[in-house]
Design a protein around this motif. Structure first.
Motif, PDB file in Angstrom:
ATOM      1  N   ASN A 188     -21.257 -32.503 -10.333  1.00  0.00           N
ATOM      2  CA  ASN A 188     -20.811 -33.666  -9.565  1.00  0.00           C
ATOM      3  C   ASN A 188     -20.127 -33.256  -8.268  1.00  0.00           C
ATOM      4  OD1 ASN A 188     -21.794 -35.518 -11.430  1.00  0.00           O
ATOM      5  ND2 ASN A 188     -19.886 -35.553 -12.596  1.00  0.00           N
ATOM      6  N   GLN A 189     -19.352 -32.185  -8.314  1.00  0.00           N
ATOM      7  CA  GLN A 189     -18.690 -31.705  -7.105  1.00  0.00           C
ATOM      8  C   GLN A 189     -19.699 -31.186  -6.090  1.00  0.00           C
ATOM      9  OE1 GLN A 189     -15.797 -28.866  -8.504  1.00  0.00           O
ATOM     10  NE2 GLN A 189     -14.540 -30.441  -9.497  1.00  0.00           N
ATOM     11  N   ALA A 190     -20.747 -30.524  -6.578  1.00  0.00           N
ATOM     12  CA  ALA A 190     -21.787 -30.028  -5.675  1.00  0.00           C
ATOM     13  C   ALA A 190     -22.504 -31.188  -4.991  1.00  0.00           C
ATOM     14  CB  ALA A 190     -22.783 -29.167  -6.445  1.00  0.00           C
ATOM     15  N   LEU A 191     -22.839 -32.212  -5.765  1.00  0.00           N
ATOM     16  CA  LEU A 191     -23.500 -33.383  -5.193  1.00  0.00           C
ATOM     17  C   LEU A 191     -22.578 -34.095  -4.212  1.00  0.00           C
ATOM     18  CD1 LEU A 191     -25.868 -35.386  -5.097  1.00  0.00           C
ATOM     19  CD2 LEU A 191     -24.833 -36.564  -7.050  1.00  0.00           C
ATOM     20  N   ARG A 199     -17.770 -42.643   1.948  1.00  0.00           N
ATOM     21  CA  ARG A 199     -17.463 -43.648   0.918  1.00  0.00           C
ATOM     22  C   ARG A 199     -18.328 -43.363  -0.307  1.00  0.00           C
ATOM     23  NH1 ARG A 199     -18.328 -49.504   2.696  1.00  0.00           N
ATOM     24  NH2 ARG A 199     -17.514 -49.819   0.587  1.00  0.00           N
ATOM     25  N   ILE A 200     -17.811 -42.504  -1.181  1.00  0.00           N
ATOM     26  CA  ILE A 200     -18.545 -42.088  -2.374  1.00  0.00           C
ATOM     27  C   ILE A 200     -17.764 -42.527  -3.605  1.00  0.00           C
ATOM     28  CG2 ILE A 200     -19.490 -40.141  -3.655  1.00  0.00           C
ATOM     29  CD1 ILE A 200     -19.626 -38.627  -0.989  1.00  0.00           C
ATOM     30  N   HIS A 201     -18.413 -43.278  -4.475  1.00  0.00           N
ATOM     31  CA  HIS A 201     -17.749 -43.802  -5.669  1.00  0.00           C
ATOM     32  C   HIS A 201     -18.492 -43.320  -6.917  1.00  0.00           C
ATOM     33  CE1 HIS A 201     -15.580 -46.726  -3.084  1.00  0.00           C
ATOM     34  NE2 HIS A 201     -16.719 -46.759  -2.424  1.00  0.00           N
ATOM     35  N   PHE A 202     -17.818 -42.540  -7.751  1.00  0.00           N
ATOM     36  CA  PHE A 202     -18.369 -42.155  -9.048  1.00  0.00           C
ATOM     37  C   PHE A 202     -17.885 -43.172 -10.081  1.00  0.00           C
ATOM     38  CE2 PHE A 202     -19.102 -38.134  -6.980  1.00  0.00           C
ATOM     39  CZ  PHE A 202     -20.187 -37.586  -7.654  1.00  0.00           C
ATOM     40  N   ALA A 203     -18.815 -43.863 -10.703  1.00  0.00           N
ATOM     41  CA  ALA A 203     -18.455 -44.870 -11.701  1.00  0.00           C
ATOM     42  C   ALA A 203     -17.809 -44.215 -12.913  1.00  0.00           C
ATOM     43  CB  ALA A 203     -19.697 -45.650 -12.125  1.00  0.00           C
ATOM     44  N   LYS A 204     -16.895 -44.936 -13.529  1.00  0.00           N
ATOM     45  CA  LYS A 204     -16.211 -44.474 -14.734  1.00  0.00           C
ATOM     46  C   LYS A 204     -16.389 -45.509 -15.848  1.00  0.00           C
ATOM     47  CE  LYS A 204     -14.345 -40.911 -12.610  1.00  0.00           C
ATOM     48  NZ  LYS A 204     -14.789 -39.519 -12.923  1.00  0.00           N
ATOM     49  N   THR A 205     -16.376 -45.031 -17.067  1.00  0.00           N
ATOM     50  CA  THR A 205     -16.408 -45.952 -18.202  1.00  0.00           C
ATOM     51  C   THR A 205     -15.003 -46.499 -18.417  1.00  0.00           C
ATOM     52  OG1 THR A 205     -18.159 -44.633 -19.205  1.00  0.00           O
ATOM     53  CG2 THR A 205     -17.066 -46.239 -20.607  1.00  0.00           C
ATOM     54  N   GLU A 206     -14.899 -47.815 -18.560  1.00  0.00           N
ATOM     55  CA  GLU A 206     -13.599 -48.478 -18.635  1.00  0.00           C
ATOM     56  C   GLU A 206     -13.478 -49.293 -19.919  1.00  0.00           C
ATOM     57  OE1 GLU A 206     -13.207 -49.868 -14.087  1.00  0.00           O
ATOM     58  OE2 GLU A 206     -15.183 -50.027 -15.018  1.00  0.00           O
ATOM     59  N   GLN A 207     -12.257 -49.735 -20.195  1.00  0.00           N
ATOM     60  CA  GLN A 207     -12.031 -50.576 -21.368  1.00  0.00           C
ATOM     61  C   GLN A 207     -12.598 -51.975 -21.155  1.00  0.00           C
ATOM     62  OE1 GLN A 207     -10.241 -49.308 -24.352  1.00  0.00           O
ATOM     63  NE2 GLN A 207     -11.636 -50.925 -25.003  1.00  0.00           N
ATOM     64  N   LEU A 263     -20.998 -35.818   1.300  1.00  0.00           N
ATOM     65  CA  LEU A 263     -19.955 -36.018   2.309  1.00  0.00           C
ATOM     66  C   LEU A 263     -20.444 -35.690   3.720  1.00  0.00           C
ATOM     67  CD1 LEU A 263     -16.798 -34.700   0.426  1.00  0.00           C
ATOM     68  CD2 LEU A 263     -17.171 -37.031   1.279  1.00  0.00           C
ATOM     69  N   ASN A 264     -21.552 -34.976   3.820  1.00  0.00           N
ATOM     70  CA  ASN A 264     -22.136 -34.708   5.135  1.00  0.00           C
ATOM     71  C   ASN A 264     -22.754 -35.961   5.742  1.00  0.00           C
ATOM     72  OD1 ASN A 264     -21.610 -31.866   5.169  1.00  0.00           O
ATOM     73  ND2 ASN A 264     -23.298 -31.583   3.723  1.00  0.00           N
ATOM     74  N   TYR A 265     -22.975 -36.977   4.904  1.00  0.00           N
ATOM     75  CA  TYR A 265     -23.678 -38.169   5.361  1.00  0.00           C
ATOM     76  C   TYR A 265     -22.856 -39.445   5.217  1.00  0.00           C
ATOM     77  CZ  TYR A 265     -27.464 -34.839   4.824  1.00  0.00           C
ATOM     78  OH  TYR A 265     -28.247 -33.720   4.908  1.00  0.00           O
ATOM     79  N   VAL A 321     -23.850 -38.370 -15.618  1.00  0.00           N
ATOM     80  CA  VAL A 321     -23.412 -37.807 -16.896  1.00  0.00           C
ATOM     81  C   VAL A 321     -23.339 -36.281 -16.819  1.00  0.00           C
ATOM     82  CG1 VAL A 321     -24.353 -39.733 -18.208  1.00  0.00           C
ATOM     83  CG2 VAL A 321     -25.767 -37.710 -17.828  1.00  0.00           C
ATOM     84  N   ARG A 322     -23.432 -35.753 -15.604  1.00  0.00           N
ATOM     85  CA  ARG A 322     -23.390 -34.303 -15.423  1.00  0.00           C
ATOM     86  C   ARG A 322     -21.950 -33.790 -15.499  1.00  0.00           C
ATOM     87  NH1 ARG A 322     -28.974 -32.774 -14.708  1.00  0.00           N
ATOM     88  NH2 ARG A 322     -28.161 -30.813 -13.920  1.00  0.00           N
TER      89      ARG A 322
END
Length: 244
Positions: free
Chosen positions: A61-64, A74-82, A69-71, A55-56
């Motif tokens: 979120n970009q900093a995290l 495959r990074i997925h940020f969840a989104k709220t959907e219908q 990405l150094n490790y 919720v940041r």
């Protein structure tokens, strides 16, 4: 190894599991940190995929993400959907709903059951689910936001580390008065929504979550209502959403 992250307003929670399975989430340890950059053990072992409910703001979120990405790529940020996992969101503009709430709704939803999710943190949120339909909810200030609000007046300056107190009493210092008053406000609100959701939406089960969830679940549970506490509710939502 899969890394799950729940990044709220004040803390980052994380856990590692071998596979996207609910049983693994419920058995795994939930780790909490106030500063993820100081905890390199999070990334100590190989990571195949990372799923994040945050919720940041975009900058955080970009900093995290840049660090992760150094490790792992495959990074997925969840989104709220219908609609997700057969659950329909009541919001006409789903993106305005906090993704942590949405993951909690997905995790809690069950066929033929009316459930209320009560998350108690910086804010207190309520979400009601009837079978696979999200009916709506509430957002009200939590303890920390109430304390901060009083501090901004410059006239009342309670201690920011004020804790919950089980007993009703009248304060004899400013700090005690604030503490007693906030406790009464939170308890009154929680008892009200429990009663009203049972009447209006036939809620039969209440799931408490968030930093204050365990305390209030134990305090309010008289034994007549089905109340439970889940430390891993957001993680369960991530697993249900991305294991489909």
């Amino acid at each position: 190894m899969v890394l799950l992250i729940d990044w709220g307003n004040t803390r980052l929670k994380w856990m590692k599991i071998d596979h996207l399975e609910l049983a693994q989430v419920r058995a795994a340890k939930v780790n909490i940190t106030d500063n993820w950059q100081e905890h390199t053990e999070i990334w100590a072992s190989p990571i195949e995929a990372i799923f994040i409910a945050s919720v940041r703001n975009d900058q955080d979120n970009q900093a995290l993400s840049g660090h992760l990405l150094n490790y792992c790529d495959r990074i997925h940020f969840a989104k709220t959907e219908q609609i997700a996992c057969g659950v329909e969101n009541s919001y006409s503009d789903p993106e305005t709903m906090g993704v942590d709430r949405w993951m909690g709704v997905i995790a809690a939803a069950a066929p033929e059951e009316n459930i209320a999710v009560v998350s108690i943190g910086s804010a207190i949120t309520l979400d009601v689910i009837q079978s696979a339909q999200h009916m709506g909810g509430h957002i009200v200030p939590g303890r920390r936001l109430m304390l901060e609000s009083l501090n901004t007046t410059g006239r009342v300056r309670p201690l920011m580390n004020t804790q919950d107190d089980e007993s009703f009493h009248l304060g004899q210092t400013t700090n005690d008065c604030v503490n007693a008053g906030i406790n009464s406000m939170i308890e009154g609100y929680l008892r009200h929504i429990i009663n009203q959701t049972k009447i209006e939406y036939q809620v039969s089960r209440f799931i408490f979550a968030g930093g204050g969830g365990k305390y209030w679940q134990q305090r309010l549970n008289s034994g007549t209502d089905q109340m439970e506490y889940s430390e891993s509710l957001v993680f369960e939502g991530l697993v249900k959403r991305y294991s489909v």
